[in-house]
Design an enzyme around this catalytic site. Structure first.
Site, PDB file in Angstrom:
ATOM      1  CE  LYS A   1    -106.148 -87.279  -3.087  1.00 33.92           C
ATOM      2  NZ  LYS A   1    -107.800 -87.530  -2.820  1.00 33.92           N
TER       3      LYS A   1
ATOM      4  CG  HIS B   1    -100.407 -50.995  -7.485  1.00 36.07           C
ATOM      5  ND1 HIS B   1    -100.127 -49.758  -7.555  1.00 36.07           N
ATOM      6  CD2 HIS B   1    -101.948 -50.865  -6.889  1.00 36.07           C
ATOM      7  CE1 HIS B   1    -101.140 -48.734  -7.491  1.00 36.07           C
ATOM      8  NE2 HIS B   1    -102.041 -49.446  -7.054  1.00 36.07           N
TER       9      HIS B   1
ATOM     10  CD  GLU C   1    -111.585 -80.505  -6.138  1.00 33.18           C
ATOM     11  OE1 GLU C   1    -112.694 -80.586  -5.548  1.00 33.18           O
ATOM     12  OE2 GLU C   1    -110.583 -80.642  -5.760  1.00 33.18           O
TER      13      GLU C   1
HETATM   14  O1  PA5 Z   1    -114.472 -81.081  -2.884  1.00 33.67           O
HETATM   15  C1  PA5 Z   1    -113.809 -81.944  -2.805  1.00 33.67           C
HETATM   16  O2  PA5 Z   1    -114.403 -83.274  -3.136  1.00 33.67           O
HETATM   17  C2  PA5 Z   1    -112.406 -82.285  -2.367  1.00 33.67           C
HETATM   18  O3  PA5 Z   1    -111.792 -81.111  -2.629  1.00 33.67           O
HETATM   19  C3  PA5 Z   1    -112.248 -82.475  -1.032  1.00 33.67           C
HETATM   20  O4  PA5 Z   1    -113.020 -81.903  -0.097  1.00 33.67           O
HETATM   21  C4  PA5 Z   1    -110.607 -82.828  -0.513  1.00 33.67           C
HETATM   22  O5  PA5 Z   1    -109.929 -83.410  -1.637  1.00 33.67           O
HETATM   23  C5  PA5 Z   1    -110.864 -83.360   0.806  1.00 33.67           C
HETATM   24  O6  PA5 Z   1    -111.358 -84.655   0.623  1.00 33.67           O
HETATM   25  P1  PA5 Z   1    -111.747 -85.296   2.050  1.00 33.67           P
HETATM   26  O7  PA5 Z   1    -112.681 -84.593   2.715  1.00 33.67           O
HETATM   27  O8  PA5 Z   1    -112.173 -86.681   1.606  1.00 33.67           O
HETATM   28  O9  PA5 Z   1    -110.389 -85.487   2.977  1.00 33.67           O
END
Ligand code: PA5
Length: 429
Positions: free
Chosen positions: A420, A306, A285
């Site tokens: 989303k 393996h 990310e």
């Molecule tokens: O690192 C991030 O920002 C994302 O992976 C969020 O943790 C994930 O999308 C969950 O978001 P939230 O905590 O708003 O539900």
């Protein structure tokens, strides 16, 4: 203390790499530590190891939940669950349902998928057990945990009554905004705040990670002490020669620019599988944007030797590997002598399994280097709270430097919105 070892990459790097990259890495270091880089409103994680003011509340809520629960369900997705799961799975025995000590609840996870069968199975487990819920969402509006929470909130209220259910639900969310914040205030749940300046994937050292880890019976003071030690080490050394996170970032960047676009994070201990998942999210990310970034992948060896081993040895040469190398196991288990020796293993008699695992690691490293896969190592003496804390801070810090060296903002995740939008449209939201 964790050690970063680069010998296995030497053949793939110019001898003067650190010297020629010093200025670039130093600029990234300054962007981060002087808080002038992109996303600098999300740098709260830099100081989490020295912020201990919430620890008493975390410990006391953890004690209450431990007392009243056989099972604690942590509802969250991405950064709102992977850090807790990484640490808990690294520290708990391999078969926690059978090996857990008395008085320690089993920590289970939900809200990280949209599987009807998963939720239905968990619901039937909770029919039989005393449980509590921790719902974690920074935005407070993420669909996966919201669905799971709706299901289990209703279950909890039906099972215990609305009043008792309130004492069994803890919310961890934004201080001011979001549907979860509103619900928590309305229902009067115990609440912890995810600071505004800490993004999800950097939140493991906030109550997001600390509360579930404390509930699972692990020492959050030692976890933070490890992170604190690494913080001091990394912040006080702005020279590449003394700063392993800058070295890791420089080497990754060089390998990436020379066609090594996939990093395999490898461990020879299966209990590190979720630590690797946490690393995948952190780096995926943070770096994967603007059509750039190393693809973070993971393997558990020797298991995956393996399955993926053939590819690693001889497939497309786009890989480098970073091995979390653990020196000592927690248990001693020698290979027994066998009179008949039909399996031919007597040559290993009385040698420790861990020694054999380490020899497998050395042999694999040599083979992969010969096969064109540069090898980096993060060596730790053993898996415990402190070494996990050190590695967490090391990978977070290095990730930010890597992002700045790539010229991207390591703290946003604009691409996560795309699926989303489609899903909401198709659902008619
Ligand atoms: O690192 C991030 O920002 C994302 O992976 C969020 O943790 C994930 O999308 C969950 O978001 P939230 O905590 O708003 O539900």
């Amino acid at each position: 203390m964790m050690n970063f070892i680069t010998d296995g990459a030497r053949n793939f790097l110019p001898a003067d790499l650190f010297a020629t990259s010093e200025a670039r890495a130093h600029a990234a270091f300054r962007q981060l530590t002087e808080r002038t880089g992109a996303g600098n409103d999300f740098l709260g994680w830099l100081d989490l190891p020295i912020q201990t003011d919430i620890l008493d509340k975390v410990k006391s809520v953890a004690q209450r939940l431990r007392r009243q629960s056989d099972v604690v369900v942590v509802i969250g997705i991405g950064g709102s669950y992977l850090g807790a799961r990484a640490v808990i799975e690294a520290l708990q025995p391999h078969f926690p349902t059978l090996q857990r000590t008395n008085g320690t609840p089993l920590v289970l996870f939900a809200g990280n998928n949209i599987s009807e069968d998963y939720l239905a199975d968990l619901k039937s487990v909770l029919d039989q057990r005393d449980y509590s819920l921790i719902v974690i969402s920074k935005s407070g509006t993420t669909t996966e945990p919201a669905i799971a929470f709706r299901i289990f909130k209703e279950h909890c209220e039906r099972k215990y009554g609305k009043e008792d259910a309130r004492n069994r639900i803890v919310a961890i969310t934004d201080e001011h905004r979001g549907a979860l914040k509103q619900l928590a205030t309305q229902e009067g749940y115990d609440t912890f705040v995810i600071p505004d300046n800490v993004g999800g994937r950097y939140s493991v050292l906030t109550p997001v990670g600390l509360l579930p880890i404390a509930i699972a019976g692990f020492d959050i003071d030692r976890l933070l002490a490890g992170a604190r030690r690494m913080r001091e080490e990394l912040l006080q050394h702005d020279q590449v020669s003394q700063n392993p996170a800058m070295q890791y970032a420089i080497i990754r960047n060089h390998l990436y620019l020379n066609g090594k676009t996939v990093e395999l994070m490898v461990a020879y201990e299966p209990r590190l599988q979720y630590f690797i998942e946490w690393y995948k999210q952190l780096y995926g990310e943070s770096e994967g944007k603007e059509n750039k970034g190393i693809f973070p992948a993971g393997c558990i060896f020797s298991t995956d030797l393996h399955s993926l081993g053939q590819y690693v040895q001889e497939g497309v040469r786009m890989l480098f590997e970073t091995v979390i190398s653990v020196e000592h196991s927690h248990h001693a288990l020698p290979i027994p002598f066998d009179e008949q020796n039909t399996d031919g293993l007597n040559y290993l008699q009385m040698r420790r399994i861990n020694e054999i695992n380490q020899i497998a690691e050395t042999g694999t490293r040599m083979a992969h280097i010969d096969g064109g896969v540069p090898n980096l190592r993060i060596a730790i003496p053993e898996i415990n709270e402190e070494t996990l804390g050190e590695m967490i801070y090391f990978f977070e810090f290095a990730c930010a430097i890597c992002g700045y060296m790539l010229d991207i903002n390591p703290f946003n995740q604009p691409g996560v919105e795309a699926y989303k939008k489609n899903m909401f449209k198709l659902l008619g939201k």
